[in-house]
Write an enzyme that holds these catalytic residues in place. Structure first.
Site, mmCIF file in Angstrom:
data_model
loop_
_atom_site.group_PDB
_atom_site.id
_atom_site.type_symbol
_atom_site.label_atom_id
_atom_site.label_comp_id
_atom_site.label_asym_id
_atom_site.label_seq_id
_atom_site.Cartn_x
_atom_site.Cartn_y
_atom_site.Cartn_z
ATOM 1 N N ASP A 15 10.546 -9.247 -14.814
ATOM 2 C CA ASP A 15 10.696 -7.941 -14.201
ATOM 3 C C ASP A 15 12.191 -7.800 -13.888
ATOM 4 O O ASP A 15 12.901 -8.808 -13.756
ATOM 5 C CB ASP A 15 9.849 -7.895 -12.919
ATOM 6 C CG ASP A 15 10.128 -6.676 -12.091
ATOM 7 O OD1 ASP A 15 9.991 -5.557 -12.614
ATOM 8 O OD2 ASP A 15 10.496 -6.837 -10.906
ATOM 9 N N ASP A 17 13.888 -5.364 -11.254
ATOM 10 C CA ASP A 17 14.289 -5.125 -9.873
ATOM 11 C C ASP A 17 13.601 -6.083 -8.901
ATOM 12 O O ASP A 17 12.384 -6.203 -8.889
ATOM 13 C CB ASP A 17 13.991 -3.675 -9.492
ATOM 14 C CG ASP A 17 14.744 -2.700 -10.383
ATOM 15 O OD1 ASP A 17 15.933 -2.957 -10.654
ATOM 16 O OD2 ASP A 17 14.146 -1.696 -10.821
#
Length: 183
Positions: A15, A17
């Site tokens: 991922d 953020d």
């Protein structure tokens, strides 16, 4: 908790953020990209072990009109420069209510990354900071590792099959599953 012992790993998806970079909500400014401490080293370790690496990221700022795709791509290019390089980037530009197949927790981006990397989804691990990241992995037939942050909800931690204390710890768990021919 550990990954399944009966599955080898050939690719690692992250991922963006709060996993690779400090979360700046709806960030569309490459100058505001700050890597999470240890992110570059963790990605470097995965690449050095022969893993294919990529990013799967929900970027609803595009659907909300807060950023253009070009701005998000420029921000991602900065992440690639500071933390990568990554073999593949998959971006969901949709909002939560759009009903797309790509937005995590749906499996679309994980399946797309697997196809683009030439791997079976079962050979992938997805590392993220929220339940949607590990749910997308499971829905695609991949494995997931949750790396909680202060924003990760307790119920997400409780529901995760594999939890690591840091990004580096998550990569260590993955490297234990890399076939000898790829390490």
């Amino acid at each position: 908790m550990a990954l399944a012992k009966d599955r080898s790993v050939r690719g690692l998806l992250f991922d963006r953020d709060d996993t690779l970079v400090i979360d700046v909500p709806y960030n569309a400014d490459p100058h505001r990209v700050v890597p999470v401490p240890g992110a570059h080293r963790a990605v470097e370790r995965a690449r050095a072990a022969g893993l294919r690496v990529g990013v799967v990221t929900n970027q609803s700022a595009i659907a909300k009109g807060l950023a253009t795709r070009e701005q998000v791509d420029a921000t991602n290019a900065r992440v690639d420069e500071l933390v990568g390089p990554f073999d593949v980037w998959c971006v969901c530009p949709h909002d939560a209510g759009d009903g797309c197949d790509c937005r995590k927790p749906r499996p679309g981006m994980v399946l797309d990354a697997a196809r683009r990397l030439g791997l079976d989804p079962s050979e992938l691990v997805v590392v993220g900071d929220i339940g949607a990241d590990v749910a997308a992995a499971a829905a695609a037939g991949a494995q997931g590792i949750l790396v909680p942050t202060p924003r990760t909800r307790t119920e997400e931690v409780d529901a995760a099959e594999t939890v690591a204390g840091s990004l580096d710890d998550a990569v260590s768990l993955v490297l234990a599953r890399v076939p000898a021919a790829h390490a």
